[in-house]
Enzyme design. Structure first.
Site, mmCIF file in Angstrom:
data_model
loop_
_atom_site.group_PDB
_atom_site.id
_atom_site.type_symbol
_atom_site.label_atom_id
_atom_site.label_comp_id
_atom_site.label_asym_id
_atom_site.label_seq_id
_atom_site.Cartn_x
_atom_site.Cartn_y
_atom_site.Cartn_z
ATOM 1 N N ASN A 167 -29.359 6.518 27.743
ATOM 2 C CA ASN A 167 -30.643 7.135 28.044
ATOM 3 C C ASN A 167 -31.757 6.083 27.982
ATOM 4 O OD1 ASN A 167 -32.738 9.219 28.403
ATOM 5 N ND2 ASN A 167 -31.037 10.596 28.046
ATOM 6 N N ARG A 168 -32.991 6.522 27.969
ATOM 7 C CA ARG A 168 -34.079 5.594 28.238
ATOM 8 C C ARG A 168 -34.710 5.012 26.986
ATOM 9 N NH1 ARG A 168 -33.685 9.537 31.893
ATOM 10 N NH2 ARG A 168 -33.612 8.885 34.066
ATOM 11 N N HIS A 171 -27.777 -9.307 39.636
ATOM 12 C CA HIS A 171 -27.308 -10.126 40.748
ATOM 13 C C HIS A 171 -27.431 -11.606 40.433
ATOM 14 C CE1 HIS A 171 -27.365 -10.948 45.349
ATOM 15 N NE2 HIS A 171 -26.323 -11.464 44.735
ATOM 16 N N HIS A 186 -20.411 10.259 29.815
ATOM 17 C CA HIS A 186 -21.172 10.736 30.962
ATOM 18 C C HIS A 186 -20.282 11.458 31.982
ATOM 19 C CE1 HIS A 186 -24.460 10.888 33.794
ATOM 20 N NE2 HIS A 186 -25.230 10.132 33.036
ATOM 21 N N GLU A 242 -24.456 15.543 27.911
ATOM 22 C CA GLU A 242 -24.291 14.280 27.191
ATOM 23 C C GLU A 242 -24.828 14.429 25.775
ATOM 24 O OE1 GLU A 242 -26.374 11.395 29.796
ATOM 25 O OE2 GLU A 242 -26.209 13.033 31.217
#
Ligand SMILES: *[C@@H]1O[C@H](CO)[C@@H](O)[C@H](O)[C@H]1NC(C)=O
Ligand SMILES: *[C@@H]1O[C@H](CO)[C@@H](O)[C@H](O)[C@H]1NC(C)=O
Length: 383
Positions: free
Chosen positions: A93-94, A119, A217, A349
């Site tokens: 989560n955040r 990347h 999840h 969750e």
């Protein structure tokens, strides 16, 4: 996220990790099955992300269905960004602005929205992979998605017994994803009679205090993955409060009552009945953290598909549970040629409250050295 760019470098790293380390066989990415004696209840998991790939359960007539969304191949899990069945961590989560202060020290996490730090980090330009040590390779393998995008070690796989189980292990090092301290993490998936699936997750902080919030999840659709949307499922969430969020999905800090709001799911409710009244982060549907009733190991939610009669009770020992109704799924190619769309499943969750590390009034998610984080989930299926 630049997902397409991810696949090749990670595949390369997999090979390197396998070729390079001692005990390589235990780290080889594989798919493992647990099955009951009768053969009508089974799961598949992989040590790629400690991911739950399938859960097959019968309905009252013995018709089997796979009730979680997922992919057919590991490569698709490596590439995917929907967290199907994944074990998310170190902190699911955040975390507001990717920042927190712990014991007077500020920590900065890799931000995983907007610009893709991954990347660049996975590029080998200028250095020879063969000369990199294991930690460097491991740190290169870090993705913004954390524990769901790494190879776990298979510690124990015991398929032939009454309660078959598998245990995965992952060592998360100091600084990984920006978090403090070394952390030993275990997750055990276990089947028991009659139709119970349990997850035990634990994490031991070895040297520094750190926030920990591990989440499974899984995307549930009790009619079977790829069978359409879950708006007809009946749902009950044992919570009278939730944590409201701002427009960027960060909790305001308030713990509000559900009474009189579309978040009130204390009685068995068709999931679709008020779903048009709620939204999260700009997408219609539920994406909300509930403050679960009671302390300790307790029932969190109940779910039933009326057509098949399949039902699921969720029990856990966590303060919160995120209800997420697959609001962002669109044309996602899944298992058996199925294509998943919005509301094709729901996630429940069990977790610490989102951004708990920045909210002193939320239950603490800090694990101190020598301390153990312990998260138990139990899914009881019936029909
Ligand atoms: C990787 O993910 C992207 C975005 O979902 C998708 O378009 C692409 O087809 C995937 N590639 C593979 C090989 O699965
Ligand atoms: C964590 O879980 C593993 C696997 O279930 C177990 O062997 C280990 O003892 C647990 N650790 C702690 C500290 O509870």
């Amino acid at each position: 996220m630049a997902r397409a760019a991810l696949l090749l470098p990670v595949a390369l790293l997999l090979c390197l990790a396998l070729a390079g380390s001692a005990g390589a066989e235990r780290k080889m990415v594989g798919v493992y099955e647990l099955k009951n004696k009768k053969g009508d209840f089974s799961i598949k998991v992989t040590n790629w992300g400690a991911t739950l790939m399938s859960v097959i359960v019968p309905d009252s007539e013995g018709n089997l269905a796979d009730v979680v969304l997922g992919y057919d191949t590991i490569a698709e899990y490596v590439n995917g960004s929907s967290y199907f069945g994944a074990l998310v961590g170190r902190v699911a989560n955040r975390v507001a602005k990717g920042r927190f202060v712990l014991d007077g020290k500020a920590y900065h996490l890799y931000s995983n929205d907007g610009k893709n730090a991954l990347h660049g980090r996975l590029s080998f330009s200028g250095s020879s992979p063969s000369r990199m040590d294991h930690d460097v390779i491991a740190s290169l393998m870090i993705s913004p998605s954390g524990f769901s995008k790494v190879i776990w070690t298979v510690k124990e796989y015991v398929p032939d017994c009454d309660s078959p189980y598998i245990t995965f292990y992952y060592h998360s090092f100091d600084g990984e994803q920006g978090f403090p301290g070394d952390l030993d993490v275990y997750v055990t998936y276990r089947l028991s009679s009659p139709y119970e699936l349990s997850l035990h997750m634990n994490a031991t902080a070895l040297d520094k205090a750190t926030p920990v919030n591990l989440v499974n999840h899984a995307y549930w659709n009790l009619a079977g993955h790829g069978s359409g949307d879950v708006l007809g499922h009946l749902i009950q969430v044992f919570a009278s409060e939730y944590t409201p969020v701002d427009s960027s999905m960060i909790p305001t800090g308030q713990i509000a009552g559900v009474a009189g709001t579309p978040y009130d799911l204390r009685r068995l409710t068709p999931l679709g009945s008020r779903i048009n009244l709620v939204s999260g982060g700009g997408a219609a549907g539920y994406d909300v953290n509930y403050a679960v009733h009671g302390e300790g190991f307790t029932q969190v939610a109940f779910l039933r598909d009326t057509a098949s009669g399949r039902a699921m009770e969720l029990w856990a020992n966590q303060p919160g549970v995120q209800l997420y109704t697959s609001n962002w799924l669109k044309d996602e190619k899944g298992k058996d040629g199925k294509v998943y769309q919005k509301h094709a499943a729901l996630c429940l969750e069990t977790q610490a409250f989102p951004d708990a590390v920045n909210h002193p009034n939320f239950p603490s998610e800090i694990v101190r050295p020598g301390g153990v984080y312990s998260h138990d989930m139990l899914l009881k299926f019936s029909s």
